[in-house]
Write an enzyme that holds these catalytic residues in place. Structure first.
Site, PDB file in Angstrom:
ATOM      1  N   HIS A  89       7.106   7.145   3.062  1.00  0.00           N
ATOM      2  CA  HIS A  89       7.182   7.975   4.288  1.00  0.00           C
ATOM      3  C   HIS A  89       8.057   8.757   4.301  1.00  0.00           C
ATOM      4  O   HIS A  89       8.112   9.936   4.462  1.00  0.00           O
ATOM      5  CB  HIS A  89       6.863   7.201   5.420  1.00  0.00           C
ATOM      6  N   CYS A 129       0.891  11.088  11.837  1.00  0.00           N
ATOM      7  CA  CYS A 129       1.251  11.210  10.427  1.00  0.00           C
ATOM      8  C   CYS A 129       0.524  10.381   9.668  1.00  0.00           C
ATOM      9  O   CYS A 129       0.948  10.571   8.305  1.00  0.00           O
ATOM     10  CB  CYS A 129       2.712  11.346  10.404  1.00  0.00           C
ATOM     11  N   HIS A 156       7.360  17.758   6.054  1.00  0.00           N
ATOM     12  CA  HIS A 156       6.398  16.790   6.661  1.00  0.00           C
ATOM     13  C   HIS A 156       5.241  17.522   7.083  1.00  0.00           C
ATOM     14  O   HIS A 156       5.452  18.408   8.101  1.00  0.00           O
ATOM     15  CB  HIS A 156       7.165  16.164   7.748  1.00  0.00           C
ATOM     16  N   LYS A 178       8.631  14.442   0.467  1.00  0.00           N
ATOM     17  CA  LYS A 178       8.743  15.176   1.816  1.00  0.00           C
ATOM     18  C   LYS A 178      10.320  15.815   1.746  1.00  0.00           C
ATOM     19  O   LYS A 178      10.450  17.184   2.413  1.00  0.00           O
ATOM     20  CB  LYS A 178       8.768  14.448   3.031  1.00  0.00           C
ATOM     21  N   GLU A 196      11.904   1.553   6.581  1.00  0.00           N
ATOM     22  CA  GLU A 196      10.819   1.451   5.672  1.00  0.00           C
ATOM     23  C   GLU A 196      11.667   0.711   4.420  1.00  0.00           C
ATOM     24  O   GLU A 196      10.857   0.012   3.662  1.00  0.00           O
ATOM     25  CB  GLU A 196      10.389   2.821   5.286  1.00  0.00           C
ATOM     26  N   PHE A 220       3.478   8.623  14.872  1.00  0.00           N
ATOM     27  CA  PHE A 220       3.726   8.262  16.223  1.00  0.00           C
ATOM     28  C   PHE A 220       2.552   7.420  16.871  1.00  0.00           C
ATOM     29  O   PHE A 220       1.399   7.453  16.457  1.00  0.00           O
ATOM     30  CB  PHE A 220       3.711   9.246  16.918  1.00  0.00           C
TER      31      PHE A 220
END
Length: 418
Positions: free
Chosen positions: A308, A168, A345, A340, A319, A406
């Site tokens: 994010h 991502c 996403h 998002k 975060e 990831f």
């Protein structure tokens, strides 16, 4: 080596679940529109998650000759559509632009590539008698670099050309690579961004198996809820975001419109777990500090962070802890939002559309909201301004865009108003 050069944004493009052009996307963002709805791309009745953020009313025949469109996976079609808009917006191919196509590159991001093509070919083989009957377009459709390849072939751009794949974080990594290539003098302009099209049986089933996605099937529009106590995972989205980055003097010489300047990019790794974020947020602290150092600015100079913020229980908190560490007291004066919550996403395409969101926030003096934020999570410092539910007017001179992937990949890109 050439001296470091300034890099500006001269073109934007987007095809998203809440709008299929940049103006339509911005309308959706500023009005807090959710793109989530029941899945239409395949029968999802037996899946734990039966909704997603699809690009609405998509018909490839609107954009492509039917024969040509069939040679591209959906993620590549999205890449070409968004880049077409950005290239036209930048006037790169306009008569008299003086652009040397040998000095224009394409650096794109995709976390997965042609998942749909891989799945369809495997399903077809499984239905047969074991005799291999694969399409000659299977491999070219599936490979991730078909996106950058098709953009360059269509437009004749012969500069640097490749795809970044870091889950991502892919399109932010593409942006940073494009930024570096231009400022080091290796190209004059680069089409960059990212795309993804993973709303397939294998994509939804795979993320369900990881327990990463929301299962709020009774109310999809409220499912993506970053920073809310009742969040239960991310909502899968699809689409693309594109930017034309260009060397400042090159853009100035041809009279190009300049949206913003790219002033810094940061990268880091959690070195912690292949799918889970480091709950301490240390990798995120490192990436934001790297980006600020690269930009040569102080934390207090940042006005807005597009986080994010995927709406996962672990990632959102890590975060925000990192933002508090890096920005200190200034964290409470920032606008923070996760778009998002509206788009879902887009995985490897997320950084592309979120960069567009940052730039339009600067252009319009308006920060898009985090929708569906109704119940404060006591584990997250809710005294910070998450721009809850409604867009907020604010002069944004510097915006940061974070994406993580990831594998522990962390990226931050910083834009400044010109």
């Amino acid at each position: 080596m050439s001296s470091i050069r300034r890099v500006v944004v001269t073109g934007l493009g987007a095809i998203t679940p809440i709008g299929s052009t940049v103006p339509a996307y911005w309308e959706g963002l500023k009005n807090g529109v959710s793109g989530a709805a029941p899945i239409t791309r395949f029968p999802a009745d037996k899946f734990k998650t039966r909704f997603a953020c699809e690009v609405k009313d998509y018909n490839p025949d609107t954009y492509f000759d039917r024969k040509e469109g069939r040679k591209m996976d959906l993620f590549t079609q999205f890449a070409v559509i968004a880049s077409d808009e950005a290239i036209a917006d930048a006037g790169l191919l306009a008569a008299g632009s003086g652009v040397d196509k040998d000095r224009v590159g394409v650096i794109w991001g995709s976390g997965i590539g042609g998942l749909r093509s891989l799945q369809e070919e495997c399903f077809q083989f499984e239905r047969g008698d074991g005799t291999p009957r694969y399409s000659p377009f299977f491999i070219p459709r599936m490979i991730a670099d078909s996106s950058s390849g098709n953009i360059s072939i269509k437009n004749g751009f012969r500069g640097p050309n490749f795809v970044t794949t870091s889950a991502c974080a892919s399109s932010n990594d593409a942006l940073i690579a494009a930024f570096n290539n231009i400022r080091l003098g290796l190209a004059d302009a680069i089409v960059t961004g990212g795309s993804e099209a993973a709303i397939t049986e294998s994509g939804v089933g795979g993320f369900n198996a990881l327990k990463a996605m929301s299962e709020r099937n009774d109310d999809p529009a409220s499912a993506s809820r970053p920073y809310d106590k009742d969040r239960d995972g991310f909502v899968l989205g699809e689409g693309a975001g594109a930017l034309v980055l260009e060397e400042y003097e090159h853009a100035k010489a041809r009279g190009a419109k300049m949206y913003a300047e790219v002033i810094g990019g940061g990268m880091s790794s959690d070195a912690y777990h292949i799918t889970a974020p480091d709950p301490s947020g240390s990798g995120v602290v490192l990436v934001m500090r790297n980006a600020l150092r690269d930009a040569g600015i102080a934390p207090e100079d940042v006005d807005y962070i597009n986080t994010h913020g995927t709406s996962t229980p672990l990632g959102d908190g890590a975060e925000i802890k990192a933002i508090e560490t890096v920005f200190g007291d200034h964290a409470a004066t920032l606008n923070i939002s996760s778009t998002k919550s509206m788009t879902g996403h887009l995985l490897g395409g997320a950084g592309g559309i979120e960069a567009v969101a940052c730039i339009f926030a600067m252009q319009n003096g308006l920060v898009p909201p985090t929708i569906n934020l109704h119940t404060p999570d006591p584990e997250i410092n809710q005294s910070l301004n998450f721009t809850p539910n409604v867009a907020q007017a604010r002069e944004v001179n510097v915006a940061m865009s974070n994406t993580f992937g990831f594998g522990g990949h962390n990226t931050s890109v910083i834009f400044r108003k010109l």
